[in-house]
Design a protein around this motif. Structure first.
Motif, PDB file in Angstrom:
ATOM      1  N   GLY A  68       9.035  -0.999  -0.875  1.00  0.00           N
ATOM      2  CA  GLY A  68      10.080  -0.582  -1.337  1.00  0.00           C
ATOM      3  C   GLY A  68      10.584   0.017  -2.593  1.00  0.00           C
ATOM      4  O   GLY A  68      11.466   0.375  -3.294  1.00  0.00           O
ATOM      5  N   ILE A  69       9.467   0.793  -3.069  1.00  0.00           N
ATOM      6  CA  ILE A  69       9.485   1.743  -4.367  1.00  0.00           C
ATOM      7  C   ILE A  69       8.749   3.048  -3.999  1.00  0.00           C
ATOM      8  O   ILE A  69       7.825   3.197  -3.368  1.00  0.00           O
ATOM      9  CB  ILE A  69       8.467   0.840  -5.288  1.00  0.00           C
ATOM     10  N   ARG A  94      10.081  -3.454  -8.198  1.00  0.00           N
ATOM     11  CA  ARG A  94      10.817  -4.023  -7.135  1.00  0.00           C
ATOM     12  C   ARG A  94      11.751  -5.093  -7.578  1.00  0.00           C
ATOM     13  O   ARG A  94      13.060  -5.269  -7.093  1.00  0.00           O
ATOM     14  CB  ARG A  94       9.829  -4.587  -5.888  1.00  0.00           C
ATOM     15  N   ILE A 108      14.739   2.633  -4.947  1.00  0.00           N
ATOM     16  CA  ILE A 108      14.645   1.792  -3.700  1.00  0.00           C
ATOM     17  C   ILE A 108      15.741   2.355  -2.710  1.00  0.00           C
ATOM     18  O   ILE A 108      16.777   3.005  -3.201  1.00  0.00           O
ATOM     19  CB  ILE A 108      14.891   0.447  -4.164  1.00  0.00           C
ATOM     20  N   ALA A 132      11.757  -4.568   2.715  1.00  0.00           N
ATOM     21  CA  ALA A 132      10.473  -4.163   2.476  1.00  0.00           C
ATOM     22  C   ALA A 132       9.459  -5.611   2.880  1.00  0.00           C
ATOM     23  O   ALA A 132      10.134  -6.649   2.474  1.00  0.00           O
ATOM     24  CB  ALA A 132       9.972  -3.816   1.023  1.00  0.00           C
ATOM     25  N   ASP A 176       9.991  -7.827  -0.303  1.00  0.00           N
ATOM     26  CA  ASP A 176      10.945  -8.587  -0.355  1.00  0.00           C
ATOM     27  C   ASP A 176      10.811 -10.233   0.491  1.00  0.00           C
ATOM     28  O   ASP A 176      11.308 -10.863  -0.377  1.00  0.00           O
ATOM     29  CB  ASP A 176      12.228  -8.028   0.209  1.00  0.00           C
TER      30      ASP A 176
END
Length: 498
Positions: A183-184, A250, A271, A277, A280
């Motif tokens: 997610g980055i 994140r 993000i 992700a 997450d």
């Protein structure tokens, strides 16, 4: 003097008997193998360079049929590359523990999914399985398309000159795994950290193989007094610093979401909104007390490595083969034209599903060049392999590279022939003759993600470029490593299509 020499001789003979005539060693020496040496067993066979070590394994596979033994006290190993034995080892939970030699990975991956066992492995596998559900993969696909476009723009800058596809594909897969699973999005600063991360992993892998092949530095007390041990500490600092920064970013981004409104700039947060992700899921599990910071670090280190390095290898050799087989490349282009016509629209998940011939090509590429050329298990209870008694606590090395070149399962095994994976040509082939993503309960959790990424990127490349060969498959010199690697860069020319 004679008495002292006699005592030394008796001592050495006693050591030799202790090392090579214990119950386990006697069973291992019954397996087909080369002649062992006094005291050392087969140790000297593998105390060679990485190039020679790779050749040694291939020569042994050519010399013996499906199985051979290796013993160098305290390591007793059985090497298998026939589908019947592979099924016995991988198909159930009976032998699903990773080999004791995977402990060399512990300072890097700790108890991540690759090396953990028992209830911890089962719990982590359960948490992470949902990260690769079809509905989640669809969300990852949005990110993949963004990175495909960046890859195409990068290749256009080559102006038809040779491109080193090893570094290019590695950069692409690292960016993709960071943005989709973690997610980055890597920016310029993080990109430099990413390069250091990639170099550290490459160097660490080579040193791990050197340690594996030298029984004298298996114990930690000797290993960490060598230059290899000192370098490993340096590489791990680089690797862990990078992955820790990914986790922290994140966390910060998710916290920002909780206090932000819809007007926030997504790119400033680093993000993408509405994109789930894998990380997450781990952070959510942490809130419920299922996993702690250390556990998250373990899994991020594991997936950052497995999610980019192996896929980059798969892409590298697929592109190499397609560049050197223009007839097969043209068949894929015809298939893509049938799907897209002259429309330059983005691909969809349904489009990927329609790329049947491309999928055959990728399967055949991973048959010839499996990204992970071998895996290891620990035989925790006595079993029979090829009618030989194998004692418990024996290391089992599954040579996927040689398994995939079994001429009974794959006639003319060295030929690049995607049609061999057509349903009608696969009838009667053993289910464990082809395992590029391992097999059984411990198979690769991200294999659908990897196939989606490879189909997405290769189809995008072929819609924009004709691949022309520079490096030939015959030029490749492989080295023994965790991932299938070669000694030199691999070059391909990308000529824009009209």
């Amino acid at each position: 003097m004679f008495f002292y020499l006699f005592c030394v001789a008796i001592f050495l003979i006693a050591i030799h008997v202790l090392f090579n005539y214990n119950a386990k060693a006697r069973l291992i020496f019954k397996l087909p193998s080369t002649k062992s040496t006094f005291i050392m067993g087969h140790a000297l066979d593998v105390m060679v360079s990485q190039v020679e070590l790779f050749r040694y394994a291939r020569n042994m596979a050519a010399k013996f049929s499906g199985i051979y033994g290796f013993h160098a006290f305290p390591v007793s190993s059985v090497c298998i590359y026939n589908p019947e034995d592979v099924e016995i080892i991988t198909s159930s939970m009976k032998h699903n523990e990773k080999s004791n030699l995977y402990r060399f990975l512990k300072p890097w991956l700790q108890d991540g999914l690759l090396v953990s066992k028992g209830s911890k492995w089962q719990q982590r596998r359960k948490i992470l399985t949902s990260a690769f559900h079809f509905n989640v993969l669809q969300k990852y696909f949005v990110t993949m398309k963004d990175n495909d476009k960046a890859l195409i723009e990068s290749l256009k800058k080559s102006n038809g000159e040779p491109v080193d596809i090893v570094s290019t594909m590695t950069e692409y897969t690292l960016n993709t795994i960071c943005e989709s699973a973690m997610g980055i999005k890597l920016r310029e600063k993080e990109s430099e950290l990413g390069k250091s991360y990639k170099n550290a992993i490459y160097s660490l892998g080579k040193d791990l193989v050197k340690r594996f092949s030298n029984i004298f530095i298996h114990p930690d007390i000797t290993f960490y007094s060598t230059i290899l041990g000192i370098r490993q500490t340096k590489y791990l600092n680089t690797i862990h610093s990078f992955t820790k920064s990914i986790i922290q970013k994140r966390k910060e981004a998710l916290n920002n979401y909780e206090v932000s409104d819809e007007n926030n700039n997504e790119e400033e947060l680093g993000i993408k909104k509405k994109r789930t992700a894998m990380l997450d899921l781990l952070l959510s599990a942490q809130k419920h007390g299922i996993i702690d910071d250390k556990g998250i670090q373990e899994e991020v280190d594991t997936f950052m490595f497995e999610g980019h390095d192996t896929t980059a290898a798969g892409l590298t050799y697929a592109i190499l083969l397609l560049a050197n087989h223009s007839d097969i490349q043209n068949k894929i282009v015809e298939e893509l034209h049938g799907i897209f016509g002259n429309d330059d629209r983005d691909a969809t998940m349904d489009d990927l599903a329609a790329m049947k011939y491309l999928e055959l090509c990728l399967k055949e590429s991973m048959r010839l060049y499996p990204p992970v050329p071998f895996i290891m298990r620990q035989i925790t209870q006595p079993c029979k392999l090829s009618n030989f008694e194998i004692p418990k606590n024996t290391l089992c090395s599954i040579h996927i590279y040689d398994l995939h070149r079994n001429e009974i399962m794959f006639p003319d095994p060295h030929k690049f022939n995607p049609e061999r994976f057509l349903p009608e040509n696969s009838v009667g082939r053993h289910n464990y003759a082809y395992i590029p993503f391992s097999a059984g309960p411990r198979n690769c959790i991200g294999q659908k993600f990897a196939m989606m990424e490879m189909k997405s990127s290769v189809s995008s490349i072929l819609r924009n470029f004709e691949l022309l060969p520079v490096t030939k498959p015959s030029d490749i010199v492989f080295i023994a490593d965790i991932v299938l690697r070669n000694t030199e860069p691999i070059y391909v020319r990308f000529v824009p299509r009209r």
